[in-house]
Structure formats: structure tokens, C-alpha cells
Design an enzyme around this catalytic site. Structure first.
Site, PDB file in Angstrom:
ATOM      1  N   HIS A  48       0.852  -1.182   0.000  1.00 13.94           N
ATOM      2  CA  HIS A  48       0.000   0.000   0.000  1.00 13.94           C
ATOM      3  C   HIS A  48       0.894   1.240   0.000  1.00 13.94           C
ATOM      4  O   HIS A  48       2.114   1.124   0.043  1.00 13.94           O
ATOM      5  CB  HIS A  48      -0.946  -0.066   1.198  1.00 13.94           C
ATOM      6  CG  HIS A  48      -1.683  -1.369   1.241  1.00 13.94           C
ATOM      7  ND1 HIS A  48      -2.843  -1.584   0.551  1.00 13.94           N
ATOM      8  CD2 HIS A  48      -1.353  -2.545   1.821  1.00 13.94           C
ATOM      9  CE1 HIS A  48      -3.220  -2.845   0.735  1.00 13.94           C
ATOM     10  NE2 HIS A  48      -2.333  -3.444   1.496  1.00 13.94           N
ATOM     11  N   CYS A  49       0.294   2.429  -0.030  1.00 13.19           N
ATOM     12  CA  CYS A  49       1.117   3.631  -0.224  1.00 13.19           C
ATOM     13  C   CYS A  49       1.810   4.097   1.055  1.00 13.19           C
ATOM     14  O   CYS A  49       1.771   5.295   1.379  1.00 13.19           O
ATOM     15  CB  CYS A  49       0.239   4.753  -0.772  1.00 13.19           C
ATOM     16  SG  CYS A  49      -0.520   4.350  -2.320  1.00 13.19           S
ATOM     17  N   ALA A  50       2.398   3.185   1.816  1.00 10.56           N
ATOM     18  CA  ALA A  50       3.115   3.580   3.030  1.00 10.56           C
ATOM     19  C   ALA A  50       4.328   2.656   3.172  1.00 10.56           C
ATOM     20  O   ALA A  50       4.365   1.780   4.037  1.00 10.56           O
ATOM     21  CB  ALA A  50       2.188   3.491   4.239  1.00 10.56           C
TER      22      ALA A  50
END
Ligand code: PMP
Length: 401
Positions: A356-358
Site C-alpha cells: 500500500h502507499c506507506a
């Protein structure tokens, strides 16, 4: 191909929206479609009223001292960029001792924060410290305090991780940081909490609160907001600590080449997504505590079902205590992208799988290369749908078949 659709990706964007959201948008386009703030005619005035109503409702939601301090944005990334570029550029303009601004950020942040800061750091314009989190996703206040230097201008802390759902203890953390540094600007990314969890920017002493209108608030995509505190943007405008890098028409002070200095106009150039905000007003009106209670009950059912499976690893907190309606897990020996693809193709179940975007959070919890499967129930999720999801997962677990 399954003909059912079970949507469990509400942390990306909530779906379905309340019926009143679409109805309000159609009504706006049909009856109020002027350009807000531009022109004195009825349609323009009515469109402006829509924006002011959305602003007032969002300000009230987070206990802002006045609606003018709620800047309407095109989403949370837009609001985060406005805040980060704005603070760093203002600081660089005001700094005259040859030092660089320092930013404290954390391993739980979303790429909307990390990539924006990274660009300044790799251009040698700022220095930056990334504070680690523990394996439940908590960032400890003492680590944030240790990371501060005399040059720290901004601290960023996500209210809840989009990967683990862990909700940070924001009031306690800010209180501890403020005891050491009264002046630092503290930004709390509320993308994953607005609508799910009460927020009080005044009581918690938050300076910048970017939020998304399309996730927990159940509004349309392309809507969001940024609360700006008096510390960040004092009423005496010459002392502002947020430089308005986006410039353009505001409908006010039309003949001048300078941007207006009053909020919200100073930070809100260009035509706003008025149709989106018409939908967001309807979404805010439909938000009740029962909506969140239901989402958490569905999340608990997911957690209980997954805990019973030996081949499943759940990351982060063990129960629904202290989390948003988000669960990250992996099935031993099955790639999360494969889980996502199978759920979609064979069962019509929508989840998010992979990294995911982390990226720093994935690194912290040991899922850097493959990521995990994220399930995020919403207001439209039913207990029967969770049972179908759990049956599908059970069938993918080698030892549970
Ligand atoms: N921050 C966090 C924690 C998020 O989860 C997201 C969306 N995934 C964003 C920022 C960006 O929000 P938006 O999609 O509204 O641009």
C-alpha cells in the site's frame, strides 16, 4: 466471473455512498451549476453558498474555531501538499541564518507525505528525521521529542495508518511534544479518521489537519479539506507560516496581482469542486454514530474469523480497540496480490492486496516486498458478506481446507 459484488475496500474510498450524495450532486448540476465566487448572478451565488455550507460543516466536524480556517481541497493529497509546500516555502523565505528547515515525520506516513518531503530532502533543501513505529503501528511521543532540533519547523503524524488502522494517541502525543517545543507546527493527517473518529483541533492543539471527503465521510472523490490553525496562519497576515504557492483567481480582489491574504481565499485559488461539495454536504448530513459502530462490528467479525485460521497472520493490533475499520493480513504461502485477484475473479470481493502507499510502515512490519491483504468494511457491508469473505479466505488456506 462472480456476479455478486462485495466491496471491502472502503479505506481507499467508501462505497456505496448514501443515495442522498448522488441526488445532491445531480440537483447541483441541474439547478445550481454556476462558478462559486465568480459573478454576482444567482447561480454563482448559490454555488458559493454550497461551498460555505460544506466549509461550515467540515469546520464543525473537527471543532475548528471558525469556518474560514477550513480550506476546501480536492482530496487529502491536495491538502497535504498545500500544507507541506506551504510551510516549507514560508520557512525558507523567512529564514535568514543559512540553516535549513528540519522536518520530523514518521514511518507510518502515507506517500502523499513521504514523497512530498523526500523531494525537498533529496534536493538538499531540508533535513528530515523519520521516527520509527512499534509493531502495532504506534509512534511513541518520546521518540518524536528526541527527533526535534532547533531548526524543526514541522512535525507530521498520521492520525491512523492506512495499512494497519492503528489510531495514534494524538492528544497525549501533542501535549508531550508541546511541553518541549511550543512553536513547532504539527500536522495530523486525518485521511483515515475523519468520519470514523472524533477530532478536536482546538483541544488537541493541531496546526494543520488535512482530511479526505471520500473515505470515512462517504462523500464523492475529489473532495477534502485542510484546517489551518492561528499558530500556522495568524490573523495578522504578514506573520503567516503557510505560503500560498497555488496562485490564481479567487473571485475576490479581482483587479490585483497579489493574492488576497485573508483565509480561506489566500489558500484556495481556482474553481472549487462545487458539485463534489454539494455531495459532501449530503454525506455529512447522513453521518451518524451508528454508521461507525456498524463498520467496527463488521471489522470485529473479520478479525475474529481471521484469528481462527492458523495459516493467517494479522498485522498490528489484535482487536478492534484503537483501530479504524481496517485489517491487514497475509495467508502463508499465498501472495497478497493473488489473494486479491482470486477474491475479485472468483467471488466478486473487492479488497486491496500488495504494498500500500506507506512503504516505511511495510518495512517496519516486515511486509516490504509483498505487502499484505487489506480488508476495510464500510457502512454497506453485511455480516453475511463477511461470512462469504471468510469462507473464501478459508478455502485459500492450505491447512484449513
Ligand atoms: N493519507 C492517508 C493516510 C491515506 O490513507 C490517503 C489515501 N489512501 C491519503 C493520505 C491520500 O488521500 P486522497 O486519496 O484523498 O488523496
Amino acid at each position: 466471473m462472480a456476479d455478486q459484488l462485495i466491496y471491502l475496500d472502503n479505506a481507499a474510498t467508501s462505497w456505496p455512498k448514501p443515495d442522498s450524495v448522488g441526488e445532491a450532486m445531480v440537483h447541483f448540476l441541474t439547478h445550481k451549476g454556476g462558478n462559486p465566487g465568480r459573478g454576482g448572478h444567482r447561480l454563482a451565488r448559490e454555488a458559493s453558498q454550497v461551498l460555505e455550507e460544506a466549509r461550515t460543516k467540515l469546520a464543525k466536524l473537527v471543532h475548528a474555531p471558525c469556518p474560514q480556517r477550513m480550506i476546501l481541497s480536492h482530496g487529502c493529497t491536495d491538502a497535504l501538499n498545500l500544507a507541506i509546500h506551504g510551510v516549507l516555502r514560508a520557512d525558507m523565505r523567512n529564514r535568514c541564518d543559512g540553516t535549513k528547515p528540519h522536518v520530523v515525520t514518521t514511518a507510518i506516513e502515507h506517500n502523499a507525505v513521504l514523497r512530498t518531503l523526500h523531494c525537498y530532502a533529496t534536493s538538499d533543501l531540508i533535513t528530515m528525521t523519520v521516527v520509527a513505529c512499534d509493531d502495532q503501528g504506534y509512534v511513541h511521543p518520546e521518540k518524536l521529542i528526541e527527533a526535534c532540533t532547533d531548526c524543526t519547523v514541522l512535525m507530521t503524524l498520521s492520525h491512523a495508518s492506512n495499512v494497519l488502522g492503528t489510531i495514534q494517541k494524538i492528544p497525549e502525543t501533542i501535549k508531550a511534544v508541546r511541553a518541549h517545543n511550543e512553536d513547532i507546527l504539527i500536522m495530523v493527517d486525518a485521511a483515515q479518521t475523519a468520519g470514523h473518529f472524533p477530532i478536536d483541533v482546538q483541544a488537541w492543539d493541531i496546526d494543520l489537519l488535512p482530511l479526505a471527503g471520500h473515505k470515512g465521510l462517504r462523500g464523492p472523490t475529489g473532495t477534502g479539506g485542510l484546517y489551518v490553525s492561528p499558530r500556522a496562519y495568524p490573523d495578522e497576515c504578514d506573520k503567516t507560516r503557510v505560503f500560498c504557492q497555488r496562485r490564481g483567481g479567487t473571485g475576490s480582489m479581482a483587479p490585483g496581482l497579489e493574492m488576497p491574504t485573508n483565509l480561506p481565499d489566500a489558500l484556495e485559488a481556482g474553481t472549487s469542486n462545487a458539485v463534489g461539495f454539494a455531495g459532501l454536504i449530503a454525506a455529512l448530513d447522513a453521518l451518524t454514530p451508528e454508521v461507525h459502530e456498524h463498520e467496527m462490528a463488521m471489522t470485529e467479525q473479520v478479525l475474529n474469523g481471521l484469528h481462527a485460521l492458523d495459516a493467517v497472520t494479522i498485522y498490528g493490533l489484535p482487536t478492534i480497540e484503537g483501530r479504524t475499520p481496517v485489517v491487514l493480513f497475509n495467508i502463508e504461502g499465498v501472495h497478497p496480490r493473488e489473494v486479491m485477484a482470486k477474491l475479485d475473479a472468483e467471488h466478486g470481493i473487492a479488497v486491496r492486496g500488495g504494498v500500500h502507499c506507506a512503504p516505511l510502515l511495510h518495512e517496519a512490519i516486515g511486509t516490504r516486498s509483498d505487502g499484505g491483504v487489506r480488508v476495510s468494511p464500510g457502512s454497506g457491508t453485511t455480516a453475511r458478506q463477511i461470512e462469504i469473505f471468510l469462507d473464501a479466505i478459508r478455502a485459500m488456506c492450505p491447512q484449513n481446507v
